[in-house]
Design a protein around this motif. Structure first.
Motif, short mmCIF file in Angstrom:
data_model
loop_
_atom_site.label_atom_id
_atom_site.label_comp_id
_atom_site.label_asym_id
_atom_site.label_seq_id
_atom_site.Cartn_x
_atom_site.Cartn_y
_atom_site.Cartn_z
N MET A 122 9.83 -3.95 23.79
CA MET A 122 10.00 -5.09 22.90
C MET A 122 10.41 -4.59 21.53
SD MET A 122 7.24 -8.01 21.88
CE MET A 122 6.70 -8.14 23.60
N ALA A 123 11.50 -5.14 21.03
CA ALA A 123 12.03 -4.71 19.74
C ALA A 123 12.26 -5.91 18.84
CB ALA A 123 13.34 -3.94 19.93
N VAL A 124 12.59 -5.63 17.60
CA VAL A 124 12.93 -6.68 16.64
C VAL A 124 14.19 -6.25 15.90
CG1 VAL A 124 11.35 -5.72 14.91
CG2 VAL A 124 12.14 -8.09 14.68
N GLN A 125 15.13 -7.16 15.74
CA GLN A 125 16.32 -6.90 14.93
C GLN A 125 15.90 -6.98 13.47
OE1 GLN A 125 19.21 -6.17 12.91
NE2 GLN A 125 19.91 -6.11 15.06
N LEU A 126 16.10 -5.89 12.75
CA LEU A 126 15.60 -5.81 11.38
C LEU A 126 16.29 -6.77 10.42
CD1 LEU A 126 14.99 -1.97 10.95
CD2 LEU A 126 13.30 -3.80 11.24
N TYR A 127 17.43 -7.33 10.82
CA TYR A 127 18.06 -8.35 9.99
C TYR A 127 17.11 -9.54 9.78
CZ TYR A 127 21.74 -11.43 8.22
OH TYR A 127 22.50 -12.27 7.44
N SER A 128 16.21 -9.75 10.74
CA SER A 128 15.25 -10.86 10.63
C SER A 128 14.37 -10.72 9.40
CB SER A 128 14.36 -10.91 11.88
OG SER A 128 15.11 -10.89 13.06
N VAL A 129 14.07 -9.49 9.01
CA VAL A 129 13.13 -9.23 7.90
C VAL A 129 13.86 -8.49 6.77
CG1 VAL A 129 11.06 -9.30 9.32
CG2 VAL A 129 12.31 -7.14 9.09
N ARG A 130 15.12 -8.81 6.58
CA ARG A 130 15.95 -8.06 5.63
C ARG A 130 15.44 -8.13 4.20
NH1 ARG A 130 18.15 -12.43 7.79
NH2 ARG A 130 19.06 -14.11 6.54
N ASP A 131 14.89 -9.29 3.81
CA ASP A 131 14.40 -9.40 2.43
C ASP A 131 13.21 -8.47 2.20
OD1 ASP A 131 16.34 -11.31 1.89
OD2 ASP A 131 15.02 -12.99 2.36
N SER A 132 12.27 -8.48 3.12
CA SER A 132 11.12 -7.58 3.01
C SER A 132 11.55 -6.12 3.11
CB SER A 132 10.11 -7.90 4.12
OG SER A 132 9.04 -6.99 4.12
N LEU A 133 12.52 -5.87 3.97
CA LEU A 133 12.99 -4.50 4.18
C LEU A 133 13.59 -3.93 2.89
CD1 LEU A 133 13.18 -2.63 6.73
CD2 LEU A 133 15.57 -3.31 6.87
N ARG A 134 14.31 -4.75 2.16
CA ARG A 134 14.91 -4.29 0.91
C ARG A 134 13.83 -3.97 -0.13
NH1 ARG A 134 18.53 -8.88 2.00
NH2 ARG A 134 20.48 -8.06 2.89
N GLN A 135 12.70 -4.69 -0.09
CA GLN A 135 11.64 -4.47 -1.06
C GLN A 135 10.80 -3.25 -0.71
OE1 GLN A 135 9.38 -8.10 -1.39
NE2 GLN A 135 11.17 -9.32 -1.94
N ASP A 136 10.45 -3.10 0.59
CA ASP A 136 9.56 -2.01 0.99
C ASP A 136 9.76 -1.70 2.47
OD1 ASP A 136 7.44 -0.28 1.57
OD2 ASP A 136 6.09 -1.26 0.14
N PRO A 137 10.65 -0.78 2.79
CA PRO A 137 10.90 -0.47 4.21
C PRO A 137 9.66 0.01 4.94
CG PRO A 137 12.64 0.43 2.83
CD PRO A 137 11.57 -0.06 1.91
N THR A 138 8.85 0.83 4.31
CA THR A 138 7.68 1.38 4.99
C THR A 138 6.67 0.29 5.32
OG1 THR A 138 7.95 3.53 3.91
CG2 THR A 138 5.77 3.02 4.80
N ALA A 139 6.34 -0.55 4.35
CA ALA A 139 5.37 -1.62 4.59
C ALA A 139 5.88 -2.58 5.65
CB ALA A 139 5.07 -2.36 3.30
N THR A 140 7.18 -2.85 5.65
CA THR A 140 7.76 -3.76 6.64
C THR A 140 7.61 -3.20 8.04
OG1 THR A 140 9.38 -4.54 5.02
CG2 THR A 140 9.87 -4.97 7.34
N LEU A 141 7.94 -1.94 8.22
CA LEU A 141 7.83 -1.33 9.55
C LEU A 141 6.37 -1.17 9.97
CD1 LEU A 141 10.86 -0.95 9.22
CD2 LEU A 141 10.61 1.33 10.23
N GLU A 142 5.48 -0.93 9.03
CA GLU A 142 4.05 -0.85 9.36
C GLU A 142 3.57 -2.19 9.91
OE1 GLU A 142 2.52 2.54 6.17
OE2 GLU A 142 2.32 0.41 5.70
N TRP A 143 3.99 -3.29 9.29
CA TRP A 143 3.59 -4.61 9.78
C TRP A 143 4.14 -4.84 11.18
CZ3 TRP A 143 5.44 -8.88 11.98
CH2 TRP A 143 4.60 -10.00 12.03
N LEU A 144 5.39 -4.49 11.41
CA LEU A 144 6.00 -4.71 12.72
C LEU A 144 5.28 -3.90 13.80
CD1 LEU A 144 9.76 -4.66 11.66
CD2 LEU A 144 8.40 -6.67 12.32
N ALA A 145 4.91 -2.68 13.48
CA ALA A 145 4.18 -1.86 14.45
C ALA A 145 2.82 -2.48 14.75
CB ALA A 145 4.02 -0.44 13.92
N ALA A 146 2.14 -2.97 13.72
CA ALA A 146 0.83 -3.58 13.92
C ALA A 146 0.93 -4.88 14.70
CB ALA A 146 0.16 -3.84 12.56
#
Length: 243
Positions: free
Chosen positions: A1-25
């Protein structure tokens, strides 16, 4: 199961690490980056830190940057399938479709020595009727066997296609599927969490049991993280019931 990161692009631009941590959790095991060349430097560290994989990634190849730069970015992130996200023109006649197929086939030849697969992701405009078959079907007919498709189930439905039948027909070519839902209309902001709209996602997933499931929102007016979490829960339920 994956997620296209375009879905969370605004968060990704602000903090890539925190965004990916949330997705993993939230239960994702993989992400699908977009604009590989641009994002590879920012994502390399967070992917390693979170343990998320990125086996597929989007990058404009036909008429885009030097393919070598895309292939290098893919290698940095562990991407093994580079997907052309959109080709807007050329779907109105078979000659245009043949040109697109030829371009993808040439890219596949270039990508092969790098250990990479080339793919194509649809929107709604690839479904023009060309002599009783859609332009996307014509594309599939002309692609080298090594080139794969990533079916965007929602946009195919917006085009008026029976998406479950299409998935079954092209199952040998479709290796990845964008799991996206909504009221079957062009406005991307109308999209809703997977399983709560009108797209026959259950039928699509049943026809593509081995395809990578990639949740995506082109746009979402509410809390996109909550919407993705709802999609994860729905997908887990569907997969359990299919076993």
């Amino acid at each position: 199961m994956a997620v296209q990161l375009y879905s969370v692009r605004d968060s990704l631009r602000q903090d890539p690490t925190a965004t990916l941590e949330w997705l993993a959790a939230a239960g994702f095991g993989a992400v699908e980056p977009f604009d590989l060349v641009q994002w590879a430097p920012a994502l390399e560290g967070p992917l390693r830190a979170t343990g998320l994989t990125a086996r597929t990634g989007h990058a404009s190849l036909l008429g885009g940057p030097d393919p070598a730069a895309v292939f290098d970015a893919a290698a940095r992130l562990g991407v093994t399938t580079v997907i052309e996200p959109t080709v807007r023109d050329g779907w109105d006649d078979l000659d245009g479709v043949a040109r697109i197929a030829d371009g993808l086939n040439r890219l596949a030849e270039l990508a092969g020595p790098h250990g990479l697969t080339i793919g194509y992701h649809n929107h709604w405009w690839e479904f023009a009727d060309l002599g009783g078959r859609t332009a996307l079907e014509g594309l599939a007919d002309r692609l080298d066997p090594s080139v794969v498709l990533e079916l965007d189930a929602y946009w195919a439905a917006v085009a008026g296609t029976d998406v479950a039948a299409l998935a079954a027909q092209l199952a040998g070519r479709i290796q990845h599927v964008h799991v996206k839902d909504g009221p079957i209309e062009l406005d991307p902001a109308a999209q809703v969490p997977a399983g709560s709209g009108r797209t026959d996602l259950t039928g699509v997933l049943a026809a593509l049991p081995a395809a990578t499931r990639v949740l995506e929102f082109d746009d979402y007016p509410g809390d996109v993280f909550a919407a993705l979490a709802a999609g994860v829960a729905w997908l887990h339920t569907v997969e359990r019931e299919s076993q």
